[in-house]
Motif scaffolding. Structure first.
Motif, PDB file in Angstrom:
ATOM      1  N   ILE A  26       0.854  -1.189   0.000  1.00  0.00           N
ATOM      2  CA  ILE A  26       0.000   0.000   0.000  1.00  0.00           C
ATOM      3  C   ILE A  26       0.889   1.238   0.000  1.00  0.00           C
ATOM      4  O   ILE A  26       1.845   1.329   0.757  1.00  0.00           O
ATOM      5  CB  ILE A  26      -0.950   0.008   1.213  1.00  0.00           C
ATOM      6  CG1 ILE A  26      -1.902  -1.173   1.122  1.00  0.00           C
ATOM      7  CG2 ILE A  26      -1.714   1.315   1.290  1.00  0.00           C
ATOM      8  CD1 ILE A  26      -2.830  -1.310   2.294  1.00  0.00           C
ATOM      9  N   LEU A  51      -7.423   3.000  -2.915  1.00  0.00           N
ATOM     10  CA  LEU A  51      -8.136   2.599  -1.697  1.00  0.00           C
ATOM     11  C   LEU A  51      -9.299   3.570  -1.511  1.00  0.00           C
ATOM     12  O   LEU A  51      -9.100   4.785  -1.526  1.00  0.00           O
ATOM     13  CB  LEU A  51      -7.216   2.669  -0.480  1.00  0.00           C
ATOM     14  CG  LEU A  51      -6.141   1.605  -0.382  1.00  0.00           C
ATOM     15  CD1 LEU A  51      -5.180   1.941   0.733  1.00  0.00           C
ATOM     16  CD2 LEU A  51      -6.752   0.258  -0.132  1.00  0.00           C
ATOM     17  N   ASN A  54     -11.242   4.630   3.161  1.00  0.00           N
ATOM     18  CA  ASN A  54     -10.359   4.598   4.317  1.00  0.00           C
ATOM     19  C   ASN A  54     -10.245   5.996   4.921  1.00  0.00           C
ATOM     20  O   ASN A  54     -10.250   6.990   4.209  1.00  0.00           O
ATOM     21  CB  ASN A  54      -8.963   4.092   3.931  1.00  0.00           C
ATOM     22  CG  ASN A  54      -9.000   2.655   3.495  1.00  0.00           C
ATOM     23  OD1 ASN A  54      -9.298   2.353   2.355  1.00  0.00           O
ATOM     24  ND2 ASN A  54      -8.734   1.767   4.423  1.00  0.00           N
ATOM     25  N   VAL A  92      -5.853   1.777   7.662  1.00  0.00           N
ATOM     26  CA  VAL A  92      -6.154   0.624   6.819  1.00  0.00           C
ATOM     27  C   VAL A  92      -6.387  -0.551   7.757  1.00  0.00           C
ATOM     28  O   VAL A  92      -5.450  -1.076   8.343  1.00  0.00           O
ATOM     29  CB  VAL A  92      -4.997   0.318   5.843  1.00  0.00           C
ATOM     30  CG1 VAL A  92      -5.344  -0.861   4.961  1.00  0.00           C
ATOM     31  CG2 VAL A  92      -4.654   1.531   5.020  1.00  0.00           C
TER      32      VAL A  92
END
Length: 149
Positions: A26, A51, A54, A92
């Motif tokens: 990530i 993503l 989040n 996360v």
């Protein structure tokens, strides 16, 4: 053979402890925009898929208070840059991905003094435990040899 396995296990443990604060795969990207704004985007390294959903927090380096909170979208998140030193937290699951914040055009009004001592302390403690384990293993091998004779 046992010594090789023990040394390998200790080396793996040593490097795992040192790299434990990174989330593999990530990436958190910060870009400075006009009018003291920051663009925060998070994505997977391999697939470059963003993503979404989040939480992103801007946290003060002085007293750890949350300055701003928002959620990521497909295009990322756009936030105002604070006037004091801050960290950008990306939550996360159970992990946090943290980066130092980008300063505004005129610089920070309050600047925090940063010291990288956590890495130093972690390294020293791992080396200390490594030395202690060698000492204990050496003493046990001496006792074992005495019992054989």
């Amino acid at each position: 053979m046992i010594k090789k396995k023990t040394i390998l296990l200790i080396c793996i443990t040593f490097f795992t402890v040192l790299e434990a604060h990174k989330i593999p795969g990530i990436e958190l990207e910060l870009k400075k925009l006009e009018n003291d704004k920051i663009h925060v985007s998070a994505f997977f390294k391999r697939s470059k898929r963003p993503l979404v959903g989040n939480e992103v927090r801007l946290v003060s380096m002085f007293d750890n208070r949350i300055l701003t909170t928002t959620k990521t979208t497909i295009k990322g998140a756009i936030l105002d840059i604070p006037k004091e030193s801050y960290w950008v937290y990306l939550l996360v699951r159970d992990n946090d991905l943290v980066k130092d914040g980008i300063p505004p055009e005129k610089g920070f009004v309050k600047i925090a003094k940063k010291e990288k001592v956590a890495f130093l302390y972690t390294t020293l403690s791992v080396i200390g435990f490594f030395i202690i384990s060698i000492f204990i293993g050496y003493r046990k091998s001496l006792r074992f040899k005495e019992n054989l004779s």
